[in-house]
Motif scaffolding. Structure first.
Motif, mmCIF file in Angstrom:
data_model
loop_
_atom_site.group_PDB
_atom_site.id
_atom_site.type_symbol
_atom_site.label_atom_id
_atom_site.label_comp_id
_atom_site.label_asym_id
_atom_site.label_seq_id
_atom_site.Cartn_x
_atom_site.Cartn_y
_atom_site.Cartn_z
ATOM 1 N N THR A 126 79.118 49.239 -0.176
ATOM 2 C CA THR A 126 80.056 48.984 0.903
ATOM 3 C C THR A 126 79.657 49.842 2.090
ATOM 4 O OG1 THR A 126 81.871 48.572 -0.654
ATOM 5 C CG2 THR A 126 82.469 49.039 1.631
ATOM 6 N N ALA A 127 79.603 49.233 3.265
ATOM 7 C CA ALA A 127 79.236 49.965 4.465
ATOM 8 C C ALA A 127 80.287 49.736 5.533
ATOM 9 C CB ALA A 127 77.862 49.535 4.974
ATOM 10 N N GLN A 128 80.449 50.719 6.397
ATOM 11 C CA GLN A 128 81.426 50.627 7.476
ATOM 12 C C GLN A 128 80.801 51.006 8.804
ATOM 13 O OE1 GLN A 128 85.123 52.803 6.930
ATOM 14 N NE2 GLN A 128 86.132 51.467 8.408
ATOM 15 N N PHE A 129 81.171 50.280 9.826
ATOM 16 C CA PHE A 129 80.783 50.535 11.209
ATOM 17 C C PHE A 129 81.874 51.422 11.787
ATOM 18 C CE2 PHE A 129 78.611 48.145 14.884
ATOM 19 C CZ PHE A 129 78.844 49.155 15.796
ATOM 20 N N GLY A 130 81.545 52.650 12.141
ATOM 21 C CA GLY A 130 82.541 53.593 12.608
ATOM 22 C C GLY A 130 83.248 53.143 13.884
ATOM 23 N N ILE A 131 84.509 53.533 14.008
ATOM 24 C CA ILE A 131 85.337 53.153 15.154
ATOM 25 C C ILE A 131 84.748 53.682 16.469
ATOM 26 C CG2 ILE A 131 87.588 53.509 16.256
ATOM 27 C CD1 ILE A 131 87.727 51.501 14.107
ATOM 28 N N THR A 132 84.155 54.855 16.433
ATOM 29 C CA THR A 132 83.577 55.438 17.642
ATOM 30 C C THR A 132 82.276 54.746 18.040
ATOM 31 O OG1 THR A 132 82.237 57.066 16.462
ATOM 32 C CG2 THR A 132 84.519 57.688 17.006
ATOM 33 N N ARG A 133 81.717 53.930 17.164
ATOM 34 C CA ARG A 133 80.423 53.225 17.325
ATOM 35 C C ARG A 133 79.246 54.189 17.309
ATOM 36 N NH1 ARG A 133 81.089 49.451 22.402
ATOM 37 N NH2 ARG A 133 79.005 48.820 21.772
ATOM 38 N N LYS A 134 79.528 55.453 16.954
ATOM 39 C CA LYS A 134 78.448 56.433 16.871
ATOM 40 C C LYS A 134 78.153 56.819 15.428
ATOM 41 C CE LYS A 134 79.027 58.660 21.364
ATOM 42 N NZ LYS A 134 79.209 59.961 22.059
ATOM 43 N N ASP A 135 78.777 56.156 14.477
ATOM 44 C CA ASP A 135 78.507 56.490 13.098
ATOM 45 C C ASP A 135 78.711 55.313 12.168
ATOM 46 O OD1 ASP A 135 81.576 58.489 12.771
ATOM 47 O OD2 ASP A 135 81.249 56.360 13.209
ATOM 48 N N SER A 136 78.112 55.448 10.976
ATOM 49 C CA SER A 136 78.238 54.422 9.953
ATOM 50 C C SER A 136 78.177 55.099 8.596
ATOM 51 C CB SER A 136 77.116 53.386 10.087
ATOM 52 O OG SER A 136 77.248 52.370 9.116
ATOM 53 N N PHE A 137 78.756 54.441 7.600
ATOM 54 C CA PHE A 137 78.884 55.033 6.280
ATOM 55 C C PHE A 137 78.451 54.021 5.226
ATOM 56 C CE2 PHE A 137 81.375 58.362 8.178
ATOM 57 C CZ PHE A 137 82.032 57.731 9.216
ATOM 58 N N LEU A 138 77.831 54.533 4.158
ATOM 59 C CA LEU A 138 77.440 53.679 3.040
ATOM 60 C C LEU A 138 77.958 54.299 1.754
ATOM 61 C CD1 LEU A 138 75.750 51.240 1.955
ATOM 62 C CD2 LEU A 138 73.875 52.862 1.634
ATOM 63 N N ASN A 139 78.631 53.486 0.951
ATOM 64 C CA ASN A 139 79.105 53.923 -0.355
ATOM 65 C C ASN A 139 78.495 53.053 -1.437
ATOM 66 O OD1 ASN A 139 80.951 55.958 0.594
ATOM 67 N ND2 ASN A 139 82.268 54.288 1.265
ATOM 68 N N ILE A 140 78.127 53.680 -2.543
ATOM 69 C CA ILE A 140 77.630 52.959 -3.714
ATOM 70 C C ILE A 140 78.552 53.324 -4.868
ATOM 71 C CG2 ILE A 140 75.682 52.553 -5.263
ATOM 72 C CD1 ILE A 140 73.858 53.708 -3.068
ATOM 73 N N SER A 141 79.120 52.337 -5.497
ATOM 74 C CA SER A 141 80.035 52.616 -6.603
ATOM 75 C C SER A 141 79.304 52.466 -7.930
ATOM 76 C CB SER A 141 81.233 51.665 -6.561
ATOM 77 O OG SER A 141 80.815 50.334 -6.716
ATOM 78 N N ALA A 142 79.727 53.281 -8.907
ATOM 79 C CA ALA A 142 79.210 53.196 -10.274
ATOM 80 C C ALA A 142 77.684 53.113 -10.297
ATOM 81 C CB ALA A 142 79.827 52.005 -10.993
ATOM 82 N N SER A 143 77.020 54.166 -9.826
ATOM 83 C CA SER A 143 75.569 54.151 -9.667
ATOM 84 C C SER A 143 74.849 53.859 -10.982
ATOM 85 C CB SER A 143 75.094 55.487 -9.105
ATOM 86 O OG SER A 143 75.486 56.538 -9.970
ATOM 87 N N ILE A 144 73.695 53.192 -10.857
ATOM 88 C CA ILE A 144 72.825 52.870 -11.987
ATOM 89 C C ILE A 144 71.411 53.354 -11.671
ATOM 90 C CG2 ILE A 144 74.244 50.910 -12.709
ATOM 91 C CD1 ILE A 144 72.314 49.065 -11.285
ATOM 92 N N PRO A 145 70.542 53.486 -12.666
ATOM 93 C CA PRO A 145 69.208 54.038 -12.426
ATOM 94 C C PRO A 145 68.409 53.309 -11.352
ATOM 95 C CG PRO A 145 69.678 54.084 -14.763
ATOM 96 C CD PRO A 145 70.830 53.362 -14.116
ATOM 97 N N SER A 146 68.579 52.004 -11.217
ATOM 98 C CA SER A 146 67.797 51.259 -10.216
ATOM 99 C C SER A 146 68.281 51.504 -8.782
ATOM 100 C CB SER A 146 67.836 49.765 -10.515
ATOM 101 O OG SER A 146 69.159 49.281 -10.449
#
Lengths: 110, 115
Positions: free
Chosen positions: A62-82
């Motif tokens: 899941t990724a988000q475009f920050g409200i300020t337009r100067k940042d972005s975030f990436l989340n990975i849930s339940a990580s796996i080896p690949s």
């Protein structure tokens, strides 16, 4: 050129854990991209974001475009080896030039 | 196989030599670009093209030339190789939507060493 700061630089996590990383810019962007690079390969596009505040998912990512337009975030849930690899953010305000961050190296411990 | 094809995969040059890195895509993408990747610096744009006959400079264009005679091909020329050009080079292409890049498809890279 534009400076994109990614954090953290590296992460070591246990399989099954969630992962969060972010990217900040000194400039406003109107497009954010997130890529993953495996060793010896070119980056592969994971998620593209085109609107401030936008939240977009791709499977466990899941990724988000920050409200300020100067940042972005990436989340990975339940990580796996690949999920192991280097994750890059990229931003653009012209549509013709993208600036890349320095990457977050992810290691998943089984 | 559809995608972006780069050749060669590996190359060693002597200082002062010239060479051309090849890039071809079969997706009919208007936009093509060349990036270099150096440790700790991410990817930096060298040159890009929005269509045949149109090229422009990116962030680090010095020492490199490009041309775009067809939609499919976008070669990168090193005029006189220098050790500072030791890097991994990636070609990327994208369709253009609304005048902007949609999202790159990258090739697998060319690893260049200049001695």
């Amino acid at each position: 050129g534009q400076q994109l700061n990614q954090s953290p630089q590296s992460m070591f996590i246990q399989e099954g854990e969630d992962v969060s990383m972010n990217c900040t810019s000194s400039s406003i962007f109107n497009t954010w991209l997130w890529y993953k690079q495996d060793p010896g390969e070119g980056p592969v596009l994971l998620i593209a974001l085109y609107k401030a505040g936008e939240l977009t998912s791709n499977g466990r990512l899941t990724a988000q475009f920050g409200i300020t337009r100067k940042d972005s975030f990436l989340n990975i849930s339940a990580s796996i080896p690949s999920d192991v690899g280097i994750y890059f953010c990229a931003g653009s305000n012209t549509g013709n030039q993208f600036y890349f961050g320095t990457g977050t190296s992810l290691t998943v411990i089984p | 196989n559809a995608g972006v094809t780069q050749t060669p995969k590996f190359q060693v040059l002597k200082t002062g030599q010239s060479m051309t890195l090849q890039c071809a895509q079969d997706m009919n993408h208007e936009y093509m670009s060349w990036y270099r990747q150096d440790p700790g610096m991410g990817l930096r744009l060298i040159h890009y093209s929005v269509g045949a006959g149109i090229t422009d400079q990116g962030e680090v264009p010095n020492g490199y030339n490009v041309s775009r005679s067809t939609t499919e091909d976008f070669p990168l020329r090193l005029l006189s190789a220098a050790p500072s050009q030791t890097s991994v080079y990636f070609c990327a292409s994208s369709p253009l939507q609304g005048g902007g890049v949609y999202g790159y498809t990258f090739g697998s890279g060319t690893r260049l060493t200049v001695v």
